[in-house]
Design a protein around this motif. Structure first.
Motif, PDB file in Angstrom:
ATOM      1  N   VAL A  16       0.903  -1.291  -0.012  1.00  0.00           N
ATOM      2  CA  VAL A  16       0.025  -0.032   0.074  1.00  0.00           C
ATOM      3  C   VAL A  16       0.932   1.203  -0.003  1.00  0.00           C
ATOM      4  O   VAL A  16       0.644   2.097  -0.839  1.00  0.00           O
ATOM      5  N   LEU A  17       1.890   1.245   0.963  1.00  0.00           N
ATOM      6  CA  LEU A  17       2.775   2.458   0.934  1.00  0.00           C
ATOM      7  C   LEU A  17       3.598   2.501  -0.420  1.00  0.00           C
ATOM      8  O   LEU A  17       3.661   3.605  -0.754  1.00  0.00           O
ATOM      9  N   ILE A  70      -4.822  -1.508  -2.826  1.00  0.00           N
ATOM     10  CA  ILE A  70      -4.042  -0.858  -4.007  1.00  0.00           C
ATOM     11  C   ILE A  70      -5.009  -0.707  -5.363  1.00  0.00           C
ATOM     12  O   ILE A  70      -4.668   0.163  -6.058  1.00  0.00           O
ATOM     13  N   ARG A  71      -5.895  -1.640  -5.790  1.00  0.00           N
ATOM     14  CA  ARG A  71      -6.862  -1.488  -6.883  1.00  0.00           C
ATOM     15  C   ARG A  71      -7.571  -0.103  -6.643  1.00  0.00           C
ATOM     16  O   ARG A  71      -8.008   0.562  -7.605  1.00  0.00           O
ATOM     17  N   TYR A  72      -8.102  -0.002  -5.368  1.00  0.00           N
ATOM     18  CA  TYR A  72      -8.938   1.032  -4.977  1.00  0.00           C
ATOM     19  C   TYR A  72      -8.169   2.570  -5.205  1.00  0.00           C
ATOM     20  O   TYR A  72      -8.512   3.222  -5.860  1.00  0.00           O
ATOM     21  N   TRP A  96      -2.075 -12.288 -11.195  1.00  0.00           N
ATOM     22  CA  TRP A  96      -0.990 -12.564 -10.235  1.00  0.00           C
ATOM     23  C   TRP A  96      -1.052 -11.922  -8.921  1.00  0.00           C
ATOM     24  O   TRP A  96      -0.687 -12.224  -7.828  1.00  0.00           O
ATOM     25  N   MET A  97      -1.862 -10.958  -8.807  1.00  0.00           N
ATOM     26  CA  MET A  97      -2.257 -10.282  -7.540  1.00  0.00           C
ATOM     27  C   MET A  97      -3.044 -11.494  -6.824  1.00  0.00           C
ATOM     28  O   MET A  97      -2.742 -11.627  -5.320  1.00  0.00           O
ATOM     29  N   ASP A  98      -3.948 -12.132  -7.201  1.00  0.00           N
ATOM     30  CA  ASP A  98      -4.700 -13.002  -6.348  1.00  0.00           C
ATOM     31  C   ASP A  98      -3.910 -14.506  -6.186  1.00  0.00           C
ATOM     32  O   ASP A  98      -3.769 -15.075  -5.080  1.00  0.00           O
ATOM     33  N   ALA A 160       0.605  -6.105 -10.192  1.00  0.00           N
ATOM     34  CA  ALA A 160       1.058  -7.533  -9.985  1.00  0.00           C
ATOM     35  C   ALA A 160       2.496  -7.513  -9.144  1.00  0.00           C
ATOM     36  O   ALA A 160       2.850  -8.239  -8.533  1.00  0.00           O
ATOM     37  N   ASP A 161       3.212  -6.807 -10.005  1.00  0.00           N
ATOM     38  CA  ASP A 161       4.732  -6.624  -9.316  1.00  0.00           C
ATOM     39  C   ASP A 161       4.782  -6.027  -7.741  1.00  0.00           C
ATOM     40  O   ASP A 161       5.305  -6.532  -6.866  1.00  0.00           O
ATOM     41  N   ILE A 162       3.837  -5.088  -7.663  1.00  0.00           N
ATOM     42  CA  ILE A 162       3.594  -4.323  -6.439  1.00  0.00           C
ATOM     43  C   ILE A 162       3.104  -5.352  -5.672  1.00  0.00           C
ATOM     44  O   ILE A 162       3.684  -5.548  -4.121  1.00  0.00           O
ATOM     45  N   ALA A 163       2.218  -6.340  -5.650  1.00  0.00           N
ATOM     46  CA  ALA A 163       1.491  -7.204  -4.935  1.00  0.00           C
ATOM     47  C   ALA A 163       2.614  -8.431  -4.514  1.00  0.00           C
ATOM     48  O   ALA A 163       2.433  -8.858  -3.444  1.00  0.00           O
TER      49      ALA A 163
END
Length: 206
Positions: A16-17, A70-72, A96-98, A160-163
């Motif tokens: 998130v940050l 992060i989607r929001y 990839w997030m899931d 996806a990479d951030i997750a």
């Protein structure tokens, strides 16, 4: 101003940050969880009844689940590079997030509990080896994808990479033991060129 509740060294808070900094969105971060406690206090449970981190507070709107947050944020700030509008590209990012939360998070969490936070003399060697084997299988999936594309969802940096990266980081620090996953290591080195990534993600593992 947006408020992010959660300790900075949590993998899910890091997502998130990191996203907020990429969006250049102002926010206030409030330490809760781990050594800071506070998760079971009434005011926090009113925001997040799961007593977990992170929680995003946007005025009178509270949101939990890191990938949903992060989607929001990308939708709120209309960043369609990190979170594309094309239906297939977006589904590829979300896949990839899931995967990060549904497959990778639990063994990473168990690794942290059993290998990092449990004194060596109290560790269960059989459990530790089982966790390492499971993580190697998952990292192999990631490495195979990154053999085909620069980033997880394609040739562009995305949610996806951030997750995924904050979960891969502790594995790289304490668990890889010389395992060779060149495509994952190339991807991680590429991310590490970003000052935001270094500041937010590359904190001491504990």
């Amino acid at each position: 101003m947006l408020k992010v509740w959660g300790r900075k060294n949590s993998s899910n808070v890091k997502k998130v940050l990191w996203c907020l900094k990429e969006l250049q969105a102002p926010y206030e971060q409030i330490d809760v969880g781990g050594p800071f406690g506070g998760l079971h206090e009434a005011n926090y449970l009113a925001l997040n009844p799961n007593a977990s981190i992170p929680t995003l507070q946007d005025d009178d709107f509270a949101l939990w689940e890191s990938n949903t947050i992060i989607r929001y944020l990308c939708t709120k700030y209309e960043n369609y590079h990190l979170y594309p509008t094309d239906v297939k590209q977006r589904a590829n990012v979300e896949k990839w997030m899931d995967w990060s939360n549904g497959s990778l998070f639990s063994p990473i969490q168990q690794m942290m509990i059993n290998l990092v936070r449990t004194p060596k003399e109290q560790q269960d060697p059989q459990l530790v080896q089982s966790l390492k084997a499971k993580l190697n299988q998952l990292i192999k999936i990631a490495d195979d994808q990154l053999a085909k594309t620069a980033y997880f969802a394609g040739d562009y940096f995305s949610l996806a990479d951030i997750a995924i990266a904050p979960l891969v980081y502790p594995w790289l620090e304490v668990c890889q033991e010389g395992a060779n996953y060149p495509h994952l290591q190339r991807w991680f080195a590429q991310l590490s060129e970003n000052q935001i990534f270094r500041d937010v993600v590359l904190l001491p593992v504990n």
